[in-house]
Design a protein around this motif. Structure first.
Motif, PDB file in Angstrom:
ATOM      1  N   ARG A  79       0.791  -1.226   0.000  1.00  0.00           N
ATOM      2  CA  ARG A  79       0.000   0.000   0.000  1.00  0.00           C
ATOM      3  C   ARG A  79       0.822   1.273   0.000  1.00  0.00           C
ATOM      4  N   ASP A  80       1.774   1.363   0.908  1.00  0.00           N
ATOM      5  CA  ASP A  80       2.558   2.592   1.039  1.00  0.00           C
ATOM      6  C   ASP A  80       3.326   2.929  -0.225  1.00  0.00           C
ATOM      7  N   LYS A  81       3.701   1.880  -0.973  1.00  0.00           N
ATOM      8  CA  LYS A  81       4.477   2.156  -2.175  1.00  0.00           C
ATOM      9  C   LYS A  81       3.560   2.564  -3.330  1.00  0.00           C
ATOM     10  N   LEU A  82       2.289   2.119  -3.285  1.00  0.00           N
ATOM     11  CA  LEU A  82       1.403   2.339  -4.419  1.00  0.00           C
ATOM     12  C   LEU A  82       0.651   3.662  -4.342  1.00  0.00           C
ATOM     13  N   VAL A  83       0.471   4.151  -3.120  1.00  0.00           N
ATOM     14  CA  VAL A  83      -0.289   5.392  -2.947  1.00  0.00           C
ATOM     15  C   VAL A  83       0.688   6.526  -2.715  1.00  0.00           C
ATOM     16  N   ASP A  84       0.729   7.497  -3.649  1.00  0.00           N
ATOM     17  CA  ASP A  84       1.695   8.578  -3.464  1.00  0.00           C
ATOM     18  C   ASP A  84       0.994   9.926  -3.299  1.00  0.00           C
ATOM     19  N   GLY A  85      -0.319   9.882  -3.052  1.00  0.00           N
ATOM     20  CA  GLY A  85      -1.042  11.127  -2.820  1.00  0.00           C
ATOM     21  C   GLY A  85      -1.502  11.823  -4.081  1.00  0.00           C
ATOM     22  N   SER A  86      -1.042  11.348  -5.235  1.00  0.00           N
ATOM     23  CA  SER A  86      -1.422  12.036  -6.472  1.00  0.00           C
ATOM     24  C   SER A  86      -2.816  11.641  -6.943  1.00  0.00           C
ATOM     25  N   GLY A  87      -3.357  10.541  -6.349  1.00  0.00           N
ATOM     26  CA  GLY A  87      -4.687  10.095  -6.765  1.00  0.00           C
ATOM     27  C   GLY A  87      -4.689   9.328  -8.063  1.00  0.00           C
ATOM     28  N   GLU A  88      -3.493   9.141  -8.678  1.00  0.00           N
ATOM     29  CA  GLU A  88      -3.440   8.420  -9.952  1.00  0.00           C
ATOM     30  C   GLU A  88      -3.699   6.941  -9.755  1.00  0.00           C
TER      31      GLU A  88
ATOM     32  N   GLY B 239      -5.759 -10.970 -16.050  1.00  0.00           N
ATOM     33  CA  GLY B 239      -4.700 -10.718 -15.077  1.00  0.00           C
ATOM     34  C   GLY B 239      -4.018  -9.382 -15.233  1.00  0.00           C
ATOM     35  N   ILE B 240      -4.714  -8.385 -15.858  1.00  0.00           N
ATOM     36  CA  ILE B 240      -4.146  -7.039 -15.979  1.00  0.00           C
ATOM     37  C   ILE B 240      -5.192  -6.079 -15.449  1.00  0.00           C
ATOM     38  N   TYR B 241      -4.836  -5.316 -14.401  1.00  0.00           N
ATOM     39  CA  TYR B 241      -5.815  -4.422 -13.783  1.00  0.00           C
ATOM     40  C   TYR B 241      -5.302  -2.997 -13.715  1.00  0.00           C
ATOM     41  N   LEU B 242      -6.225  -2.035 -13.705  1.00  0.00           N
ATOM     42  CA  LEU B 242      -5.860  -0.640 -13.470  1.00  0.00           C
ATOM     43  C   LEU B 242      -6.811  -0.165 -12.381  1.00  0.00           C
ATOM     44  N   LEU B 243      -6.270   0.191 -11.201  1.00  0.00           N
ATOM     45  CA  LEU B 243      -7.109   0.438 -10.030  1.00  0.00           C
ATOM     46  C   LEU B 243      -6.880   1.815  -9.455  1.00  0.00           C
ATOM     47  N   ASN B 244      -7.968   2.452  -9.012  1.00  0.00           N
ATOM     48  CA  ASN B 244      -7.810   3.699  -8.265  1.00  0.00           C
ATOM     49  C   ASN B 244      -7.323   3.376  -6.859  1.00  0.00           C
ATOM     50  N   PRO B 245      -6.572   4.302  -6.222  1.00  0.00           N
ATOM     51  CA  PRO B 245      -6.060   4.050  -4.874  1.00  0.00           C
ATOM     52  C   PRO B 245      -7.174   3.696  -3.889  1.00  0.00           C
ATOM     53  N   SER B 246      -8.411   4.149  -4.140  1.00  0.00           N
ATOM     54  CA  SER B 246      -9.499   3.841  -3.199  1.00  0.00           C
ATOM     55  C   SER B 246      -9.765   2.341  -3.094  1.00  0.00           C
ATOM     56  N   VAL B 247      -9.350   1.572  -4.108  1.00  0.00           N
ATOM     57  CA  VAL B 247      -9.548   0.113  -4.051  1.00  0.00           C
ATOM     58  C   VAL B 247      -8.793  -0.480  -2.866  1.00  0.00           C
ATOM     59  N   LEU B 248      -7.650   0.111  -2.535  1.00  0.00           N
ATOM     60  CA  LEU B 248      -6.834  -0.416  -1.445  1.00  0.00           C
ATOM     61  C   LEU B 248      -7.576  -0.344  -0.114  1.00  0.00           C
ATOM     62  N   ASP B 249      -8.522   0.605  -0.003  1.00  0.00           N
ATOM     63  CA  ASP B 249      -9.288   0.680   1.242  1.00  0.00           C
ATOM     64  C   ASP B 249     -10.191  -0.538   1.395  1.00  0.00           C
ATOM     65  N   LYS B 250     -10.458  -1.225   0.292  1.00  0.00           N
ATOM     66  CA  LYS B 250     -11.367  -2.370   0.349  1.00  0.00           C
ATOM     67  C   LYS B 250     -10.617  -3.691   0.550  1.00  0.00           C
ATOM     68  N   ILE B 251      -9.273  -3.648   0.635  1.00  0.00           N
ATOM     69  CA  ILE B 251      -8.516  -4.903   0.758  1.00  0.00           C
ATOM     70  C   ILE B 251      -7.835  -4.968   2.112  1.00  0.00           C
ATOM     71  N   GLU B 252      -8.145  -6.037   2.864  1.00  0.00           N
ATOM     72  CA  GLU B 252      -7.492  -6.221   4.162  1.00  0.00           C
ATOM     73  C   GLU B 252      -6.173  -6.947   3.986  1.00  0.00           C
ATOM     74  N   LEU B 253      -5.288  -6.744   4.961  1.00  0.00           N
ATOM     75  CA  LEU B 253      -3.986  -7.411   4.897  1.00  0.00           C
ATOM     76  C   LEU B 253      -4.111  -8.846   5.420  1.00  0.00           C
ATOM     77  N   ARG B 254      -4.693  -9.682   4.626  1.00  0.00           N
ATOM     78  CA  ARG B 254      -4.800 -11.097   4.980  1.00  0.00           C
ATOM     79  C   ARG B 254      -4.960 -11.860   3.655  1.00  0.00           C
ATOM     80  N   PRO B 255      -4.815 -13.198   3.669  1.00  0.00           N
ATOM     81  CA  PRO B 255      -4.958 -13.926   2.395  1.00  0.00           C
ATOM     82  C   PRO B 255      -6.325 -13.621   1.769  1.00  0.00           C
TER      83      PRO B 255
END
Lengths: 361, 415
Positions: free
Chosen positions: A94-103, A175-191
């Motif tokens: 997460r920390d590496k993928l979200v840089d605040g730019s909203g891209e 197997g190719i995705y393009l996701l907004n950073p908001s998607v990360l809010d929907k994923i928990e750190l577990r399998p």
């Protein structure tokens, strides 16, 4: 822009090749598998790639430093301590993928080979304005996979159906995705499975759109598909950059030969052959539908088809290698030997014929 | 005791190298073969502790092709534990079985030893080294070979020989003969006096001289192109065969067991042989139990002190359980090697198998084979981190590391 490549585990289906190198570093069309993806990402403007791995980071990191300098792109690793499935690694990085730019950021599966029309995917994503875009590809036997049921005109995804018994569609997740950073809010750190948990949530909220992948697609995680994948890749290369392919009186169909490889007289090479750096193909050799990796020597009069010859191996004079023979690293096949589908582990000598497919340890 | 301070002895154990030992796969994929556990200890530990019984042992050298770092930890640990200096020497290129010894002769002769033992790491026997040394002193030759009476069928890597029944002199030696020569087999354990270096040096020199001869006979010109490098000296063909019958080499016969650990299946057999030897020499190493507070133990069983075995399990015969393994309730283990950190869940059965490090065996699953030690699938081998799910049966198969089996398999190699 950022990207994550899901590298995952041990690559056991590509053994014996993956006994010598981690899967992303196994060469495909004379280039490490993962380099195909990193180059495609660089071309669309990605400046940082995160590799989600859970195996052998040390070996990877050395190679990656090389690529970083050559391609001028930042490459980092995100290591899973326990397997996190297909979505968990995104949360981990997460920390590496979200840089605040909203891209939005790309997510690729490292086993997949395709034309990577990432620029078109970016435009598609901006147009529909949804939270997530995925590439889908048409297959003949959708019941073997997870089918993506979508509205044909807009591409809006209705649902995913795993291995459907009745026909619901013929597009599967490429197997190719393009996701907004908001998607990360929907994923928990577990399998977590991105297809079973994350995407259905986004689809229900009408935020998931699918684009049909133009061009070829192949999951090259196992030898048979690797060989088919090479044919598709070279076909595509013929259309897009035919200058990269080799031509000549001794060449048939699509053949890719590294500039440092040497080919002798009276050979017939092709179709669908890749010959890697430093290879020596002596005179009178016939090669078809095969991959010859770095540093291999094929001796005179040998004949190889539908096989993969691993790094630094040698194939003896008059040897005949066919039917999905896979030679690992540093395997030496004696003169006049026949191999019908032998799968040979690294550092072996083959002095007797392999008459039917078998594993040689 | 009467032995003078100069009568030091040095032992050299040949351990081989990574590209040579492919027969020991898949066990050797992640660990050098000499460090694979047999009867609870690394393979090379058995000849090393046998060397400890030699009077006036000054030094043990392990000679091989593996990277130094693969042996660094083991060598310092074993030196401390046995209070004998053990050192690993890496051969930069192949010198042959005798050439390797010769290559390091300066180091070996540093302590001016009166005798030098040469052992092969993958030999499994009782190593009667002090008795061999005693006999050798009596014979007065430059070398004594350990020999055993074997069946004509047992293919010995080390050759067949004929010995004088009275003087025990080595009369004749042939490596891997096609026809029957004799039923005495070379065990691959030798003791030499320093004169052996002269004998090896002579072979080297002769080769060098022949190589510089300009005139080559037409017969020699027909010989295969690969000429042997001058410093490549093989013990069998170049030393033992030529010196046989010249009152230089003698034999000492062992009446105990002898095997070579060539394949993974053989490591299970040899583990059993060493465990039964422990019963005579160090019974405190073996486990015992009657099912009350400790599991039932049958026959010779080794259980590492840190392993946890449920009291309702039944273990043995010929079972070796390594560090931190966990054996659950109602488990039955027979004829197997269970390596470090393995977890075996309730009511599972393992027989004629080797279960690799960190693997897990599910409830009511069965891992089995016929127990024919020298065939490819005679013993089931699970590599590191293999997961066998509940109720799955794995029969006569080899499974490479990091695989999960959720369906039963039989007679298969799973990459």
């Amino acid at each position: 822009m950022k990207a994550l490549i899901l590298v995952g585990g041990f690559g056991t289906r590509l053994r014996p090749l993956t006994l010598s190198f981690p899967k992303p570093l196994v060469d495909f069309a004379n280039k490490p598998m993962i380099l195909h993806q990193i180059e495609a990402l660089k071309a669309v403007g990605v400046d940082e790639v995160v590799l989600a791995i859970n195996y052998q980071p040390e070996v990877m990191l050395n190679f990656l430093k090389d690529f970083e300098t050559k391609l001028e792109i930042k490459i980092t690793c995100s290591q899973e301590t326990e397997p996190l499935g297909t979505a968990g690694p995104l949360a981990l990085a997460r920390d590496k993928l979200v840089d605040g730019s909203g891209e939005p950021f790309f997510v690729l599966n490292s086993d997949v080979i395709s034309e990577y029309p990432l620029k078109e995917m970016l435009e598609f994503h901006k147009t529909h304005g949804g939270e997530a875009s995925i590439m889908v590809t048409k297959v003949d036997e959708p019941s073997k996979y997870g089918v993506v049921v979508m509205e044909e005109s807009t591409g809006k995804v209705e649902k995913f159906v795993e291995k459907p018994k009745l026909y619901v569609g013929n597009k599967i997740n490429a197997g190719i995705y393009l996701l907004n950073p908001s998607v990360l809010d929907k994923i928990e750190l577990r399998p977590t499975s991105i297809e079973k948990e994350t995407f259905p949530k986004i689809a229900a909220a009408q935020g998931l759109y699918a684009m049909v992948l133009p061009g070829f697609w192949m999951d090259i995680g196992q030898p048979r598909d690797y060989i088919t994948g090479l044919r598709l890749y070279l076909d595509s290369l013929r259309k897009k950059s035919p200058a990269k392919l080799t031509s000549g009186p001794h060449i048939v169909g699509n053949v890719l030969v590294d500039e440092t490889a040497k080919i002798g007289e009276g050979c017939l090479i092709g179709p669908d052959v890749a010959i890697g750096p430093g290879c020596i193909v002596e005179s009178g050799v016939r090669l078809s539908r095969c991959t010859v990796m770095r540093g291999v020597r094929i001796k005179k009069h040998a004949c190889i088809s539908s096989s993969i010859i691993g790094w630094h191996s040698t194939v003896g004079q008059w040897a005949r290698i066919e039917n999905m023979t896979i030679l690992g690293e540093d395997v030496h096949v004696s003169d006049e030997i026949y191999s019908n589908g032998g799968v040979v582990l690294p550092h072996k000598e083959i002095k007797t014929n392999i008459l039917k497919p078998e594993i040689v340890m | 005791m009467g032995s003078s301070m100069e009568e030091k002895v040095v032992a050299v154990i040949m351990v081989g190298g990574p590209t040579k030992g492919t027969r020991f796969r898949p066990l050797s994929l992640n660990i050098p073969k000499p460090l694979f556990p047999i009867a609870g200890q690394p393979m090379v530990h058995h000849p090393i502790s046998a060397c400890k019984r030699i009077p006036n042992l000054a030094q043990i050298y392990l000679v091989g092709f593996y990277e130094e770092r693969e042996f660094a930890l083991y060598v310092s640990a074993i030196s401390n534990e046995l209070k004998v200096p053990v050192r690993y020497l890496r051969e930069d290129k192949p010198h042959g079985s005798a050439g390797g010894l010769y290559h390091f002769r300066n180091l070996i002769m540093e302590d001016s030893p009166s005798h030098i033992f040469l052992l092969n790491c993958d030999v499994c026997c009782s190593f009667p080294l002090p008795e061999m040394l005693e006999a050798h002193r009596g014979y007065g030759g430059i070398g004594t070979l350990l020999v055993i009476k074997g069946s004509p069928e047992s293919a010995s890597q080390f050759g067949e020989l004929v010995a004088d029944p009275v003087t025990n002199e080595l009369l004749h030696y042939t490596e891997k003969p096609e026809t029957f020569v004799s039923d005495r087999i070379n065990c691959g354990v030798y003791v030499f006096t320093p004169e052996i270096f002269n004998a090896i040096g002579d072979v080297s020199t002769q080769r060098k001289d022949r190589a510089t001869l300009k005139r080559v006979s037409s017969f020699e010109a027909l010989q295969p192109a690969t000429r042997i490098p001058t410093d490549f000296v093989r013990l069998d063909q170049d030393i033992l065969s030529p010196l046989a019958g010249k009152k230089q080499l003698y034999t000492y016969e062992t009446m105990d067991f002898w095997e070579q650990i060539k394949s993974p299946g053989m490591s299970l057999r040899c583990s059993g042989l060493y465990l039964s030897q422990f019963r005579l020499t160090s019974p405190q190493l073996l486990a015992s139990g009657d099912g009350t507070s400790i599991a039932i133990v049958i026959g010779d069983v080794y259980i590492h002190p840190s392993a946890k075995v449920h009291p309702t399990a039944k273990i043995g015969p010929n079972v070796s359980i390594s560090a931190n393994a966990r054996v659950g309730p109602g488990v039955r283990l027979m004829s197997c090697i269970i390596l470090d950190d393995v977890e075996i869940m309730e009511n599972a059965v393992v027989t004629n198998a080797i279960v690799g490090w960190k693997s897990s065996i599910g409830r009511w699953s069965r891992v089995q084979a016929e127990g024919v030690y020298n065939t490819k699938l005679g013993v089931t081998i699970l590599g590191d981190s293999v997961s066998v799910e509940d109720e799955v049966v794995v029969t006569s198969s080899i499974v490479l590391p990091n695989k999960t089996l959720n369906v039963s398999v039989q007679d298969e190699i799973i990459l």
